[in-house]
Design an enzyme around this catalytic site. Structure first.
Site, PDB file in Angstrom:
ATOM      1  N   GLU A 148       0.812  -1.217   0.000  1.00  0.00           N
ATOM      2  CA  GLU A 148       0.000   0.000   0.000  1.00  0.00           C
ATOM      3  C   GLU A 148       0.845   1.265   0.000  1.00  0.00           C
ATOM      4  OE1 GLU A 148      -0.098  -1.469   4.371  1.00  0.00           O
ATOM      5  OE2 GLU A 148       0.003  -2.312   2.353  1.00  0.00           O
ATOM      6  N   THR A 190      19.428  -4.396   7.771  1.00  0.00           N
ATOM      7  CA  THR A 190      19.595  -3.039   7.242  1.00  0.00           C
ATOM      8  C   THR A 190      19.988  -3.077   5.781  1.00  0.00           C
ATOM      9  OG1 THR A 190      20.151  -2.052   9.368  1.00  0.00           O
ATOM     10  CG2 THR A 190      21.007  -0.951   7.411  1.00  0.00           C
ATOM     11  N   LEU A 240      16.340   5.094  24.821  1.00  0.00           N
ATOM     12  CA  LEU A 240      16.478   6.189  25.767  1.00  0.00           C
ATOM     13  C   LEU A 240      15.502   6.000  26.927  1.00  0.00           C
ATOM     14  CD1 LEU A 240      16.514   9.088  23.137  1.00  0.00           C
ATOM     15  CD2 LEU A 240      18.507   8.056  24.241  1.00  0.00           C
ATOM     16  N   CYS A 380     -13.216  15.892  28.346  1.00  0.00           N
ATOM     17  CA  CYS A 380     -14.228  15.499  27.359  1.00  0.00           C
ATOM     18  C   CYS A 380     -15.257  14.579  28.030  1.00  0.00           C
ATOM     19  CB  CYS A 380     -13.562  14.839  26.151  1.00  0.00           C
ATOM     20  SG  CYS A 380     -14.623  14.807  24.682  1.00  0.00           S
ATOM     21  N   GLY A 382     -14.735  12.573  30.325  1.00  0.00           N
ATOM     22  CA  GLY A 382     -14.444  12.636  31.752  1.00  0.00           C
ATOM     23  C   GLY A 382     -15.157  13.777  32.442  1.00  0.00           C
ATOM     24  N   GLN A 384     -18.097  15.008  31.234  1.00  0.00           N
ATOM     25  CA  GLN A 384     -19.508  14.635  31.168  1.00  0.00           C
ATOM     26  C   GLN A 384     -19.877  13.640  32.265  1.00  0.00           C
ATOM     27  OE1 GLN A 384     -20.084  13.278  27.141  1.00  0.00           O
ATOM     28  NE2 GLN A 384     -19.540  15.260  26.248  1.00  0.00           N
ATOM     29  N   GLU A 404     -26.109   9.760  24.383  1.00  0.00           N
ATOM     30  CA  GLU A 404     -25.227   8.864  23.636  1.00  0.00           C
ATOM     31  C   GLU A 404     -25.489   7.410  24.005  1.00  0.00           C
ATOM     32  OE1 GLU A 404     -20.423   8.152  22.819  1.00  0.00           O
ATOM     33  OE2 GLU A 404     -21.084   9.553  24.355  1.00  0.00           O
ATOM     34  N   HIS A 519      -9.718  19.411  24.815  1.00  0.00           N
ATOM     35  CA  HIS A 519      -8.575  18.510  25.002  1.00  0.00           C
ATOM     36  C   HIS A 519      -7.290  19.312  25.206  1.00  0.00           C
ATOM     37  CE1 HIS A 519     -10.431  14.575  24.093  1.00  0.00           C
ATOM     38  NE2 HIS A 519     -11.292  15.309  23.401  1.00  0.00           N
ATOM     39  N   GLU A 521      -4.585  18.432  26.577  1.00  0.00           N
ATOM     40  CA  GLU A 521      -3.364  17.627  26.420  1.00  0.00           C
ATOM     41  C   GLU A 521      -2.735  17.808  25.037  1.00  0.00           C
ATOM     42  OE1 GLU A 521      -6.654  14.981  24.816  1.00  0.00           O
ATOM     43  OE2 GLU A 521      -6.412  16.440  26.423  1.00  0.00           O
TER      44      GLU A 521
END
Length: 547
Positions: A148, A190, A240, A380, A382, A384, A404, A519, A521
């Site tokens: 693809e 590789t 790391l 969001c 959370g 509600q 919902e 949001h 974050e």
């Protein structure tokens, strides 16, 4: 005119192309260059908006309302450059555009083929905004050899030939596996990956080799010889402790210098790495730690909540504490007492999500945090669930719920404190939606303004009465219950500018209990933590001192 760096991957997926791209962008910025990063994804979805979080991880949302791959989150967090809808494209979007043009007759009756029509569509995308920056970094999703992905590889091959010599280079990420039985790093994967890339007409200029062990000089020379690259263009990528070490680690290995050398940019501007040295210091020099629970429904795959975890890390950096995140499945205590699962945490974060599954557990998490005065951050869904909890257990609406959940069940069960958002204002336009609209791209998406209540906790945290945050939702708290909820102590401290849509709620008698419909974050960065996350972690630190 931008110089282009095309980042590809081979051998296996998840080698860290997104992180390498983001770190390279940060290093080029440190040398004074402007950058923009893009992701080209071979999957046939138009965008990841309707893909399961278990399948694809989180969906990153841009200011202009595009639903994109989570790698764009890495790009923003490392460079501070806000992503746009022109920074992400998929095979689905490409083919959709091509077929729309064919239906309109734009191709004048020609036979539509992958070459040149699909590849031309990809190249047109690559040209967007090329006069705006010094460097355009374009990551190709998947690995070389994926069926693809072939149109994308062909498109960037053509694109590099269309451009004047020296304006495009190719950076290829591969794996150097270590075989413990023989005690060797093996270079053959590789070599085969590069051979596959060369077979489709692309010769890499730089190799970034992911390895758990140091790459001896002998192996580096072997890779350079057999893969036809310069030895100093074989860059090691070691594991790391934190992804935010990547810019300094890649600089130490010479990645940014290799890129500048490939473009014959000499003398190269010296890098100013002060920001990343400070980030490194804040990661490794901490004064204590806090334990925070993320109570969600996609906890089996951490990438589903990638930006949440990173924003909490940023909040920890702002307070110089280590944030220990624990993933708590909300379904586990849907019908049980939440206390045994949440005791011992210094704060609780309930993120967004879709559907009814796990929501009773999220409601119990909000109740536990409210009663026990534990810092709570609802985002969001959370938010509600926190409103539904207040309606049920404080106001006395035993059947409070969300439209919902009724829609999903196909029958009326709840008093809908949360309803399907059917109309809102975006700029100067009025947007309308129906419950049975297509799922993709039909939510309230992108950046919207909000007005905060003077004297509220959020106004104090932001230091402003007007904010702009990113949204991704199709259900909203109903303001017809606002008076009852505020009488009970739940303050609607942030509203849309027209006063119709609740953006933030907070308990006035709680040390730190905030729910937001947006949001935050998505806008947090290691060198600029989001103020809500920074203050949430501060509250968690205060909570830890009370234990």
């Amino acid at each position: 005119m931008a110089r282009y760096v095309f980042i590809t991957g081979g051998v296996v997926s998840s080698l860290g192309k997104g992180l390498a791209s983001a770190a390279l962008g940060a290093l080029l910025q440190a040398r004074g260059f402007s950058v923009r990063l893009r992701k080209l994804d071979p999957y046939l979805n138009v965008d990841p908006g309707t893909m399961s979080p278990f399948e694809h991880g989180e969906v990153f949302v841009t200011d202009d309302g595009a639903e994109t791959d989570l790698d764009l989150g890495h790009y923003e967090r490392f460079t501070g450059v806000p992503a746009r809808n022109t920074d992400s494209i998929s095979s689905g979007r490409v083919y959709s555009n091509v077929l729309e043009k064919e239906r309109r007759g734009d191709y004048l009756g020609k036979t539509i083929q992958v070459v040149p029509h699909v590849t031309n569509e990809i190249k047109d995308f690559l040209h967007i905004g090329e006069d705006e920056v010094d460097f355009m970094l374009c990551e190709i999703g998947g690995t070389v050899g994926d069926i693809e992905g072939l149109p994308f590889f062909e498109a960037i091959r053509q694109f590099s030939h269309d451009k004047p010599r020296g304006e495009c280079i190719f950076m290829h990420l591969t794996l150097l596996p270590y075989l413990a039985a023989s005690g060797e790093l093996k270079t053959k994967p590789t070599q085969h990956s590069v051979k596959e890339l060369q077979s489709i007409g692309i010769a890499p200029d730089i190799l970034v080799c992911r390895s758990e062990h140091l790459i001896p000089n002998k192996e580096r020379e072997k890779i350079a010889l057999f893969c036809n690259v310069r030895k100093d263009s074989v860059v090691a990528a070691y594991d790391l402790k934190s992804i935010y070490e990547a810019p300094l680690a890649y600089h130490k290995q010479g990645l940014d210098q290799a890129v500048l050398d490939a473009f014959n940019i000499s003398p190269a501007p010296k890098p100013d790495l002060q920001i990343w040295n400070d980030v490194y210091d804040r990661i490794h020099t901490t004064d204590g730690e806090v334990n925070i629970a993320i109570v969600g429904k996609y906890t089996q795959l951490e990438d589903a909540y990638k930006s949440f975890k990173e924003a909490l890390t940023h909040g920890g950096m702002a307070n110089r504490v280590k944030v220990n995140v624990s993933w708590v499945d909300a379904e586990v205590f849907d019908s049980e007492d939440a206390a045994p699962y949440l005791e011992g945490f210094h704060a609780i974060l309930v993120p967004g999500g879709f559907g009814e599954r796990g929501t009773e557990g999220k409601i119990k998490a909000a109740e536990y945090a409210r009663i026990n005065k534990i810092p709570y951050f609802g985002i969001c869904l959370g938010m509600q669930m926190a409103v539904i909890e207040a309606a049920r257990n404080v106001v006395g609406m035993a059947d409070a719920g969300s439209e919902e959940f009724d829609y999903e069940a196909g029958k009326k069960r709840f008093e809908p404190v949360v309803y399907h958002l059917k109309e809102w204002v975006q700029g100067n336009a009025k947007i309308k939606r129906k419950t049975d609209d297509d799922k993709g791209g039909t939510m309230r998406l992108g950046s919207y303004d909000a007005t905060l209540t003077a004297g509220s906790k959020v106004a104090e945290i932001y230091g402003s009465l007007t904010i702009e945050e990113r949204h991704r939702h199709r259900y909203e708290v109903d303001t017809k219950y606002r008076a009852q909820l505020e009488d009970a102590g739940l303050c609607f401290s942030g509203m849309s500018p027209d006063g119709k849509l609740p953006e933030i709620v907070e308990w006035s008698d709680h040390p730190w209990f905030i729910g937001v419909q947006f949001h935050p974050e998505l806008k947090s960065k290691p060198f600029a933590p989001h103020p809500l996350f920074a203050d949430f972690v501060r509250a968690a630190v205060d909570s830890s001192r009370l234990v």
